[in-house]
Motif scaffolding. Structure first.
Motif, PDB file in Angstrom:
ATOM      1  N   ILE A  41       0.842  -1.193   0.000  1.00  0.00           N
ATOM      2  CA  ILE A  41       0.000   0.000   0.000  1.00  0.00           C
ATOM      3  C   ILE A  41       0.877   1.242   0.000  1.00  0.00           C
ATOM      4  N   SER A  42       0.274   2.363  -0.317  1.00  0.00           N
ATOM      5  CA  SER A  42       0.932   3.649  -0.118  1.00  0.00           C
ATOM      6  C   SER A  42      -0.051   4.565   0.598  1.00  0.00           C
ATOM      7  N   LEU A  43       0.499   5.359   1.497  1.00  0.00           N
ATOM      8  CA  LEU A  43      -0.275   6.358   2.230  1.00  0.00           C
ATOM      9  C   LEU A  43       0.217   7.723   1.772  1.00  0.00           C
ATOM     10  N   THR A  44      -0.698   8.537   1.270  1.00  0.00           N
ATOM     11  CA  THR A  44      -0.348   9.886   0.847  1.00  0.00           C
ATOM     12  C   THR A  44      -0.931  10.860   1.864  1.00  0.00           C
ATOM     13  N   THR A  45      -0.062  11.694   2.428  1.00  0.00           N
ATOM     14  CA  THR A  45      -0.483  12.653   3.446  1.00  0.00           C
ATOM     15  C   THR A  45      -1.046  13.907   2.797  1.00  0.00           C
ATOM     16  N   MET A  46      -1.589  14.784   3.630  1.00  0.00           N
ATOM     17  CA  MET A  46      -2.110  16.067   3.127  1.00  0.00           C
ATOM     18  C   MET A  46      -0.993  16.918   2.522  1.00  0.00           C
ATOM     19  N   ILE A  51       4.211   7.391   1.628  1.00  0.00           N
ATOM     20  CA  ILE A  51       4.880   6.406   2.460  1.00  0.00           C
ATOM     21  C   ILE A  51       4.395   5.023   2.034  1.00  0.00           C
ATOM     22  N   HIS A  52       5.353   4.125   1.775  1.00  0.00           N
ATOM     23  CA  HIS A  52       5.018   2.764   1.346  1.00  0.00           C
ATOM     24  C   HIS A  52       5.003   1.843   2.562  1.00  0.00           C
ATOM     25  N   CYS A  53       3.944   1.044   2.669  1.00  0.00           N
ATOM     26  CA  CYS A  53       3.739   0.152   3.812  1.00  0.00           C
ATOM     27  C   CYS A  53       3.157  -1.158   3.301  1.00  0.00           C
ATOM     28  N   ARG A  54       2.698  -1.998   4.247  1.00  0.00           N
ATOM     29  CA  ARG A  54       2.080  -3.275   3.893  1.00  0.00           C
ATOM     30  C   ARG A  54       0.962  -3.574   4.889  1.00  0.00           C
ATOM     31  N   THR A  55      -0.139  -4.116   4.390  1.00  0.00           N
ATOM     32  CA  THR A  55      -1.242  -4.480   5.285  1.00  0.00           C
ATOM     33  C   THR A  55      -0.912  -5.760   6.042  1.00  0.00           C
ATOM     34  N   GLN A  56      -1.480  -5.868   7.247  1.00  0.00           N
ATOM     35  CA  GLN A  56      -1.448  -7.126   8.010  1.00  0.00           C
ATOM     36  C   GLN A  56      -2.766  -7.853   7.803  1.00  0.00           C
ATOM     37  N   ASP A  57      -3.861  -7.088   7.947  1.00  0.00           N
ATOM     38  CA  ASP A  57      -5.197  -7.635   7.743  1.00  0.00           C
ATOM     39  C   ASP A  57      -6.122  -6.501   7.334  1.00  0.00           C
ATOM     40  N   PHE A  71       2.241   7.808  12.694  1.00  0.00           N
ATOM     41  CA  PHE A  71       1.281   8.873  12.412  1.00  0.00           C
ATOM     42  C   PHE A  71       0.540   9.213  13.692  1.00  0.00           C
ATOM     43  N   ARG A  72       0.080  10.427  13.785  1.00  0.00           N
ATOM     44  CA  ARG A  72      -0.777  10.811  14.904  1.00  0.00           C
ATOM     45  C   ARG A  72      -2.195  10.291  14.663  1.00  0.00           C
ATOM     46  N   ALA A  73      -2.870   9.986  15.757  1.00  0.00           N
ATOM     47  CA  ALA A  73      -4.271   9.574  15.651  1.00  0.00           C
ATOM     48  C   ALA A  73      -5.065  10.696  15.004  1.00  0.00           C
ATOM     49  N   ASN A  74      -6.071  10.334  14.251  1.00  0.00           N
ATOM     50  CA  ASN A  74      -6.982  11.232  13.521  1.00  0.00           C
ATOM     51  C   ASN A  74      -6.373  11.850  12.268  1.00  0.00           C
ATOM     52  N   THR A  75      -5.165  11.437  11.893  1.00  0.00           N
ATOM     53  CA  THR A  75      -4.564  11.908  10.645  1.00  0.00           C
ATOM     54  C   THR A  75      -5.301  11.268   9.478  1.00  0.00           C
ATOM     55  N   LYS A  76      -5.664  12.070   8.507  1.00  0.00           N
ATOM     56  CA  LYS A  76      -6.330  11.548   7.311  1.00  0.00           C
ATOM     57  C   LYS A  76      -5.293  11.347   6.216  1.00  0.00           C
ATOM     58  N   VAL A  77      -5.414  10.222   5.508  1.00  0.00           N
ATOM     59  CA  VAL A  77      -4.490   9.864   4.442  1.00  0.00           C
ATOM     60  C   VAL A  77      -5.265   9.290   3.267  1.00  0.00           C
ATOM     61  N   PHE A  92      -7.191  -0.070  -5.281  1.00  0.00           N
ATOM     62  CA  PHE A  92      -8.237   0.666  -4.574  1.00  0.00           C
ATOM     63  C   PHE A  92      -7.675   1.977  -4.050  1.00  0.00           C
ATOM     64  N   LYS A  93      -8.503   3.020  -4.095  1.00  0.00           N
ATOM     65  CA  LYS A  93      -8.174   4.307  -3.473  1.00  0.00           C
ATOM     66  C   LYS A  93      -9.230   4.592  -2.421  1.00  0.00           C
ATOM     67  N   ILE A  94      -8.750   4.857  -1.199  1.00  0.00           N
ATOM     68  CA  ILE A  94      -9.645   4.999  -0.058  1.00  0.00           C
ATOM     69  C   ILE A  94      -9.195   6.180   0.793  1.00  0.00           C
ATOM     70  N   LEU A  95     -10.130   7.013   1.205  1.00  0.00           N
ATOM     71  CA  LEU A  95      -9.825   8.036   2.203  1.00  0.00           C
ATOM     72  C   LEU A  95      -9.877   7.336   3.552  1.00  0.00           C
ATOM     73  N   ALA A  96      -8.752   7.358   4.274  1.00  0.00           N
ATOM     74  CA  ALA A  96      -8.666   6.639   5.550  1.00  0.00           C
ATOM     75  C   ALA A  96      -8.224   7.586   6.652  1.00  0.00           C
ATOM     76  N   GLU A  97      -8.504   7.159   7.882  1.00  0.00           N
ATOM     77  CA  GLU A  97      -8.105   7.921   9.061  1.00  0.00           C
ATOM     78  C   GLU A  97      -7.347   6.998  10.008  1.00  0.00           C
ATOM     79  N   VAL A  98      -6.209   7.472  10.506  1.00  0.00           N
ATOM     80  CA  VAL A  98      -5.434   6.713  11.481  1.00  0.00           C
ATOM     81  C   VAL A  98      -6.179   6.775  12.810  1.00  0.00           C
ATOM     82  N   LYS A  99      -6.590   5.631  13.309  1.00  0.00           N
ATOM     83  CA  LYS A  99      -7.317   5.581  14.577  1.00  0.00           C
ATOM     84  C   LYS A  99      -6.385   5.336  15.757  1.00  0.00           C
ATOM     85  N   HIS A 100      -5.348   4.540  15.555  1.00  0.00           N
ATOM     86  CA  HIS A 100      -4.380   4.291  16.618  1.00  0.00           C
ATOM     87  C   HIS A 100      -3.070   3.811  16.016  1.00  0.00           C
TER      88      HIS A 100
END
Length: 133
Positions: A41-46, A51-57, A71-77, A92-100
């Motif tokens: 995956i890639s996470l694009t910040t505001m 940032i390139h990462c990988r899913t666990q589940d 990332f800080r909690a509540n950051t949107k990517v 897939f392209k998804i608007l996501a929020e870091v919860k924890h």
């Protein structure tokens, strides 16, 4: 002091250990079923940092992600997932929020909540996480 200790000790006999198995309601259960998925995956910040990462589940509405950046909690990517499943490549392209976030062996584990995506995207992740596809 001795009297206080005796009072505390007497209360220990009436306590109960709480574990996931001892919960009778769904208050501590996940809302959506999760399934293992090791997708790039890639996470694009505001600020347009990528940032390139990988899913666990993944689930219908979220993902656990291994990432070398915290990332800080509540950051949107903007989350871009490059999956390969049953011989088919799906993006897939998804608007996501870091919860924890939590510290992991090789970086951080991010808990992402999918805020906005197409109905087809949510449908794919629901079916995938439930094992119906």
């Amino acid at each position: 002091m001795l009297k206080e200790n005796k009072t505390v000790a007497s209360h220990l006999n009436i306590t109960q250990e709480i574990t996931a198995d001892s919960l009778t309601d769904d208050s501590e259960r996940r809302r959506y079923t999760r399934r293992a998925a090791r997708w790039r995956i890639s996470l694009t910040t505001m600020n347009k940092d990528v940032i390139h990462c990988r899913t666990q589940d993944v689930s219908e509405r979220g993902a656990s992600v291994d990432c070398h950046v915290n990332f800080r909690a509540n950051t949107k990517v903007l989350l871009e997932i490059n999956s390969f499943y049953n011989g088919v490549k799906k993006d897939f392209k998804i608007l996501a929020e870091v919860k924890h976030t939590s510290i992991a062996k090789d970086g951080f584990t991010l808990g992402l909540f999918f805020k906005d995506a197409s109905a087809d995207t949510f449908d794919f992740f629901r079916k995938y996480s439930e094992g119906t596809i």
